[in-house]
Structure formats: C-alpha cells, structure tokens
Write a protein that holds these residues in place. Structure first.
Motif, PDB file in Angstrom:
ATOM      1  N   GLU A 352      -9.938  39.700  62.342  1.00 21.51           N
ATOM      2  CA  GLU A 352      -9.689  41.039  61.832  1.00 21.51           C
ATOM      3  C   GLU A 352      -9.497  41.043  60.318  1.00 21.51           C
ATOM      4  N   LEU A 353     -10.045  40.014  59.676  1.00 24.40           N
ATOM      5  CA  LEU A 353     -10.140  39.975  58.220  1.00 24.40           C
ATOM      6  C   LEU A 353     -11.605  39.932  57.795  1.00 24.40           C
ATOM      7  N   ASN A 354     -12.490  40.117  58.776  1.00 27.79           N
ATOM      8  CA  ASN A 354     -13.928  40.080  58.519  1.00 27.79           C
ATOM      9  C   ASN A 354     -14.352  41.284  57.672  1.00 27.79           C
ATOM     10  N   GLY A 355     -14.912  41.004  56.514  1.00 24.88           N
ATOM     11  CA  GLY A 355     -15.348  42.071  55.615  1.00 24.88           C
ATOM     12  C   GLY A 355     -14.473  42.209  54.392  1.00 24.88           C
ATOM     13  N   VAL A 356     -13.263  41.641  54.451  1.00 22.49           N
ATOM     14  CA  VAL A 356     -12.362  41.699  53.283  1.00 22.49           C
ATOM     15  C   VAL A 356     -12.081  40.285  52.768  1.00 22.49           C
ATOM     16  N   GLU A 357     -12.930  39.344  53.153  1.00 22.69           N
ATOM     17  CA  GLU A 357     -12.704  37.947  52.762  1.00 22.69           C
ATOM     18  C   GLU A 357     -12.652  37.770  51.243  1.00 22.69           C
ATOM     19  N   GLN A 358     -13.581  38.424  50.528  1.00 23.17           N
ATOM     20  CA  GLN A 358     -13.649  38.199  49.090  1.00 23.17           C
ATOM     21  C   GLN A 358     -12.374  38.640  48.391  1.00 23.17           C
ATOM     22  N   GLU A 359     -11.842  39.780  48.807  1.00 23.77           N
ATOM     23  CA  GLU A 359     -10.581  40.241  48.198  1.00 23.77           C
ATOM     24  C   GLU A 359      -9.478  39.215  48.420  1.00 23.77           C
ATOM     25  N   LEU A 360      -9.385  38.671  49.648  1.00 27.48           N
ATOM     26  CA  LEU A 360      -8.339  37.700  49.960  1.00 27.48           C
ATOM     27  C   LEU A 360      -8.570  36.383  49.234  1.00 27.48           C
ATOM     28  N   ILE A 361      -9.819  35.970  49.121  1.00 33.85           N
ATOM     29  CA  ILE A 361     -10.149  34.758  48.370  1.00 33.85           C
ATOM     30  C   ILE A 361      -9.698  34.901  46.908  1.00 33.85           C
ATOM     31  N   ASP A 362      -9.974  36.051  46.317  1.00 34.97           N
ATOM     32  CA  ASP A 362      -9.602  36.287  44.922  1.00 34.97           C
ATOM     33  C   ASP A 362      -8.087  36.348  44.726  1.00 34.97           C
ATOM     34  N   ARG A 363      -7.361  36.655  45.809  1.00 33.42           N
ATOM     35  CA  ARG A 363      -5.898  36.725  45.712  1.00 33.42           C
ATOM     36  C   ARG A 363      -5.222  35.373  45.896  1.00 33.42           C
ATOM     37  N   CYS A 364      -5.972  34.349  46.303  1.00 33.62           N
ATOM     38  CA  CYS A 364      -5.392  33.017  46.481  1.00 33.62           C
ATOM     39  C   CYS A 364      -4.964  32.446  45.124  1.00 33.62           C
ATOM     40  N   VAL A 365      -3.752  31.952  45.053  1.00 26.51           N
ATOM     41  CA  VAL A 365      -3.244  31.386  43.805  1.00 26.51           C
ATOM     42  C   VAL A 365      -3.976  30.098  43.459  1.00 26.51           C
ATOM     43  N   GLU A 366      -4.212  29.252  44.475  1.00 25.77           N
ATOM     44  CA  GLU A 366      -4.846  27.964  44.245  1.00 25.77           C
ATOM     45  C   GLU A 366      -6.254  27.940  44.839  1.00 25.77           C
ATOM     46  N   GLU A 367      -7.144  27.266  44.127  1.00 28.76           N
ATOM     47  CA  GLU A 367      -8.539  27.174  44.545  1.00 28.76           C
ATOM     48  C   GLU A 367      -8.666  26.518  45.922  1.00 28.76           C
ATOM     49  N   LYS A 368      -7.829  25.521  46.212  1.00 26.98           N
ATOM     50  CA  LYS A 368      -7.923  24.828  47.496  1.00 26.98           C
ATOM     51  C   LYS A 368      -7.651  25.763  48.670  1.00 26.98           C
ATOM     52  N   ASP A 369      -6.790  26.745  48.475  1.00 26.59           N
ATOM     53  CA  ASP A 369      -6.516  27.697  49.540  1.00 26.59           C
ATOM     54  C   ASP A 369      -7.656  28.690  49.701  1.00 26.59           C
ATOM     55  N   ALA A 370      -8.281  29.062  48.596  1.00 26.47           N
ATOM     56  CA  ALA A 370      -9.464  29.928  48.675  1.00 26.47           C
ATOM     57  C   ALA A 370     -10.567  29.224  49.458  1.00 26.47           C
ATOM     58  N   GLU A 371     -10.754  27.940  49.168  1.00 26.58           N
ATOM     59  CA  GLU A 371     -11.780  27.171  49.871  1.00 26.58           C
ATOM     60  C   GLU A 371     -11.425  26.982  51.342  1.00 26.58           C
ATOM     61  N   LYS A 372     -10.157  26.752  51.625  1.00 23.42           N
ATOM     62  CA  LYS A 372      -9.714  26.553  53.010  1.00 23.42           C
ATOM     63  C   LYS A 372      -9.906  27.824  53.827  1.00 23.42           C
ATOM     64  N   PHE A 373      -9.552  28.963  53.250  1.00 19.16           N
ATOM     65  CA  PHE A 373      -9.722  30.238  53.947  1.00 19.16           C
ATOM     66  C   PHE A 373     -11.195  30.498  54.238  1.00 19.16           C
TER      67      PHE A 373
END
Length: 550
Positions: A352-373
């Motif tokens: 239920e986060l399908n379609g808003v991934e980019q917004e959440l990726i951009d909100r990640c403080v660390e790059e490793k968490d953006a990649e993990k998500f």
C-alpha cells in the motif's frame, strides 16, 4: 475543503465527492466550471476534464491510474473506465527539507509506563504464552482456560457467568429461593478490580499455525517474530511450550532473542513436552512456572517516561474514499508530532505504498535506506507477479465499493499516515525499531499480519485508521481505532475510539484532529484510557510466512 467536493492537490484531474452529488449539478473547481453528467456517490471521484483512452489520472498529486476508455468531464471514475497505473521510481532524486510542527506544548510532557532493563518503556505489562509449533495449540488452549478467567483476565465479553457460585450454594444446602437470589453475573469491571495480579495487564496466548511442516526459513522468521514479542517493551515475561522435534527449535529462538537483546533478563520459562514425564506433568509445570513469573512481574509499577519512548505503529484497514483525506493525514500529523519529539512512528504495509515510492525514497535520510526500500519494494512486487498477481490486486471489494478504485489511489491515501517527516530507517519484517524518527517496516497489506509485525518490531502503541470498520487488535499492543467518517463512528461506537469524520464535516482541521489524537495516545500509553480493541479482547495474531500475501 468544500462541504460537497474537493480537489486534494492542484495537479489532480479527479475530484472527490464529499456528499452525494446529483446529475446536472454545477461544479466549480479552481478555474473550471463543469456540469455533472451523472449522479456521483460520496467518497467516489469524477473527472475534472475530458480524458481520452490512455490518459493518465492523478490524485493526491500522484499518478493513480490510466483511463481505459474515453471519460467525459463530470463522469464518475469506476473500475470500468480506469485501471491501476503507478509512477516509476529510482534512487534519491532530491534532498527534502522538513519543517516539523510546533511541539512546544508537549516539551517535557511524560506518560506513565513500565520501564524495562534495556531502556525501553512499555505502555502495558503483559505475560505472554506461546508455542514453538502448532502441535502445542491444544495445550495452549488448556493453559488459557486455566490462567485467564480464574486470575481475572477474561476480556472477550463485558461480563462472565459464574456458575461455580450456584454449585457452592447447592453444596451449602441452599434451595430454589437461595439459587434465584444468588448473583452469578460478574461485570468486566468487577473481574479487573479483583485481579490476583493487579499490575499485570493480561495473560496473552499467541496461537499460530507455524513452527514446523513448512520451510526452515519460515520457522526462523517465526522465531525472529516471537523474539520480537519477548523484547517488546509491553511484554514482562513469557511461558514457551516446545514439543521438541519441530523446525523452530528452542536454540533458534534463544539465538533470535540474543540478537535483539544480548542482555535479555525478563523471566522466561521454556518447557519441552518430549522431555516431560506426562502431559499432565507438562501442563502442571507450565501453570506453576507462569504463576511464579506473574508474581515477579506484578511488582512492576508505572512510572513517568518521556514521550520519545513511544514507538507508534501506523496501520489502516477497511479503508474508504475518505481515509486518505481525514483519518490518514490526521494520523500523519500526530506521527509528525511524535517524530519531532524524538519518538518513533512506524509506517508498514508495503503493497500500500505502491505509487508513492519516489516520495518516500527522497525522504530517506541515508542512501542505504533509500536503496533498501527500493529493493524490498521491487522484490515484493516481483514475487506478486510470479504467483500470477500484483500490487494492482490489493484493493478489496469493500475498498472499491467505497471509492478506492486502484492500488495506487489506495496507496497515495494510505501513505498519508506517515506524515511528512524524514525517514530515519527502513526495516525488513521482524527487524527491530532502534532509531528515533519515522521508520518504514516491510509487512503485507493484510491487516492482522501487519499489526502482528508492528508489535514484533517493537511498537508499544498502534493507531488503526478505518473507513468501513474492523475489529482488529493485538494481544500486547493497544490498538486505537480512528474512523474516517462520522457515519462509521456513530454506527460502530463499540469499536471506534476517535472520529476523524469531523475533518470531512468541517468541524476540525487535519492539525486539530492530529493534536486531539496525540493527546488521546498519551492517555492510552499511561493506562488512563482503555481502547475498545483492548476492552473487547481483540487479540489477533497472524505471523507472515514470506510467501506472497497481499
């Protein structure tokens, strides 16, 4: 917000009906005036402009679908003229700057909780009983019958019929009149008042169908989840039943506990049936060891703790067309308050986060968490496709009936629960929350599997938003129900704790409702208010096998 319809974001070409709208009604949105071509039910959407087949459809400012046929301006959006579509995503594209809400009124505030040796603070004080394999479920049932009602923990009903009192009257030689004059109904309040262990909030049985017969990987995940419950701050101690030969071995559980807390010191009694003299001896030992443990944890008392010790699970289920514009953003505002105070809100349900991934990726403080998500979402989506499904299959018939036509539309509203704060960490299923700030936790969209996972990762409170109503709860974590509309709040008073429908009717703003909810959560965390899910004994517990579950 208009009291009849609303454009949520200036980029949207869908308009939400707040009330039932009639054919030929004139609608004015921004610089556009249109006439409805048909009746539009409340919670449903209609086209702001003419759409050709293949045109992209936007709501909440994000892509939520694609027109499958031409749609005239002023016509309803349905599964017959629109299908799921979601935006592509990649690595971090921009750095977000967050300005949190003003939290000065909560600075220095505390809640009264149970302090644990590892520094965590519980909002409850529970003893849990579980087995390492489904083969022991009948023995769990025996323990539940032996431990709950007799010690004052019968919570499934508002009252209990005490037939034993009639037996005592008969044994004393009482006649018909004595029997008729004997009080045998005990209210839940009376039962709680007379609890043998007043500082223990409950004895909770975690029944499941795993631990053996499946893959070793599933058994290991189950042990990780159960270790998460043992280390959850709301749990004071536990009794564990093992058959002996199952995949989920005692050593696997002990290793999982050690990884989560190397200095684990809560009372833990593990009994293995294949090493016992008899079933009778096995059950007797379990009851006696549990009783000894209850005596120990009953010595604990609530003490003040900073609000930063709250770990708040963010959940939704039985969602409707209003969830994304009332209940979810109100919870999102409360989430932002907690994040600004150093607490840890946790957003789950990855389908239920399908379609808003980019917004959440951009909100990640660390790059490793953006990649993990990104990796977790892609792996989950690929697995769904591999079994002949996909994220687009997520909306239930109830969701669709009440205006959530595509998964991307549902997701865009569901993500509002996470507010706007930076994402401090991304966690896979059963990984523990360790950082303050918003956390993302990979769980299914299945309500009970998700709430089970939130508790297993350390949440000590959960808010569950709903537009249609649901009795879902959790054995050890208070689940607060937040309704999206006034009708539901009135209809299901015994289930709903806080009503965000007043945002729709104009009596509240997102901010005022979020603040009201946050104050309510402080009361729940302190044991001053008991949510309906706790009062009614909604103790749902379903571990997630990592097979696909949407």
């Amino acid at each position: 917000m208009s009291n009849r319809y609303v454009q949520i974001d200036p980029r949207d070409n869908l308009i939400v009906a707040i009330q039932d709208l009639k054919k030929n009604e004139e609608i004015s949105v921004a610089d556009t005036i249109l006439v409805l071509k048909e009746d539009v039910q409340a919670k449903h959407k209609f086209a702001l402009q003419d759409l050709a087949e293949g045109d992209l459809v936007y709501m909440y400012g994000v892509l939520v679908g694609k027109a499958t046929t031409a749609i005239e301006q002023g016509r309803s959006i349905t599964v017959r003229n629109m299908k799921h579509a979601s935006a592509e995503y990649s690595g971090k594209r921009e750095k977000k700057h967050w300005v949190g809400p003003d939290v000065s009124k909560w600075q220095g505030r505390t809640f009264n909780g149970y302090h644990r040796a590892d520094g965590k603070v519980g909002t409850g004080n529970y003893w849990i009983v579980f087995a390492l394999t489904f083969c022991e479920n009948r023995n769990l049932d025996v323990l539940k019958a032996a431990l709950t009602e007799s010690l004052g923990y019968q919570t499934e009903k508002d009252y209990v019929v005490n037939t034993e009192e009639l037996v005592r009257v008969m044994q004393r030689g009482g006649g018909q009149e004595d029997i008729l004059n004997t009080e045998i109904i005990k209210s839940q309040e009376e039962i709680i008042k007379n609890r043998v262990f007043p500082n223990v909030d409950g004895i909770k049985i975690l029944r499941h169908e795993g631990g053996c017969g499946g893959t070793r990987a599933d058994s290991e995940v189950l042990c990780n989840l159960l270790a998460g419950y043992l280390t959850n701050p709301n749990v004071a101690g536990a009794t564990v039943l093992s058959l002996g030969c199952q995949n989920a071995q005692i050593e696997v559980l002990e290793e999982a506990i050690k990884k989560k807390d190397s200095n684990f010191s809560k009372p833990l009694h593990i009994l293995e049936q294949q090493q016992s003299k008899s079933e009778r001896s096995f059950i007797e030992g379990a009851v006696k060891m549990t009783f000894i443990g209850l005596q120990e944890v009953n010595k604990l008392e609530r003490k003040p703790a900073p609000l930063s010790k709250l770990v708040l699970g963010l959940e939704c289920g039985g969602s409707d067309g209003f969830s994304g514009i009332s209940a979810n953003p109100s919870l999102g505002y409360a989430s932002d308050i907690l994040a600004a105070l150093g607490g840890s809100p946790v957003l789950s349900e990855f389908p239920e986060l399908n379609g808003v991934e980019q917004e959440l990726i951009d909100r990640c403080v660390e790059e490793k968490d953006a990649e993990k998500f990104s990796a977790l979402m892609k792996a989950y989506g690929d697995k769904a496709i591999a079994v002949g499904s996909g994220f687009e299959s997520n909306p239930s018939p109830g969701n669709i009936k009440d205006g959530l036509i595509t998964d991307a539309m549902k997701s865009a509203g569901a993500a509002k629960k996470g507010g706007t704060s930076p994402i401090s960490e991304v966690l896979d299923y059963t990984e523990s929350v360790t950082k303050p700030g918003l956390n993302l936790l990979c769980t299914p969209g299945n309500d009970v599997e998700s709430t089970t996972g939130l508790a297993g990762s350390g949440c000590n409170l959960i808010v569950f938003t709903t537009g249609l109503g649901t009795p879902t709860g959790n054995p050890v974590v208070p689940v607060v129900k937040l309704s999206s509309n006034n009708k539901l709040s009135e209809k299901m008073k015994d289930v709903i704790d806080v009503n965000a429908g007043t945002v729709i009717s104009g009596e509240d703003t997102i901010e005022s409702k979020g603040e009201e909810l946050f104050e309510y959560l402080i009361q729940v965390a302190s044991g001053e208010v008991v949510p309906h899910a706790v009062r009614l004994g909604h103790d749902d517990f379903i571990p997630w096998k990592r097979d696909i579950s949407l």
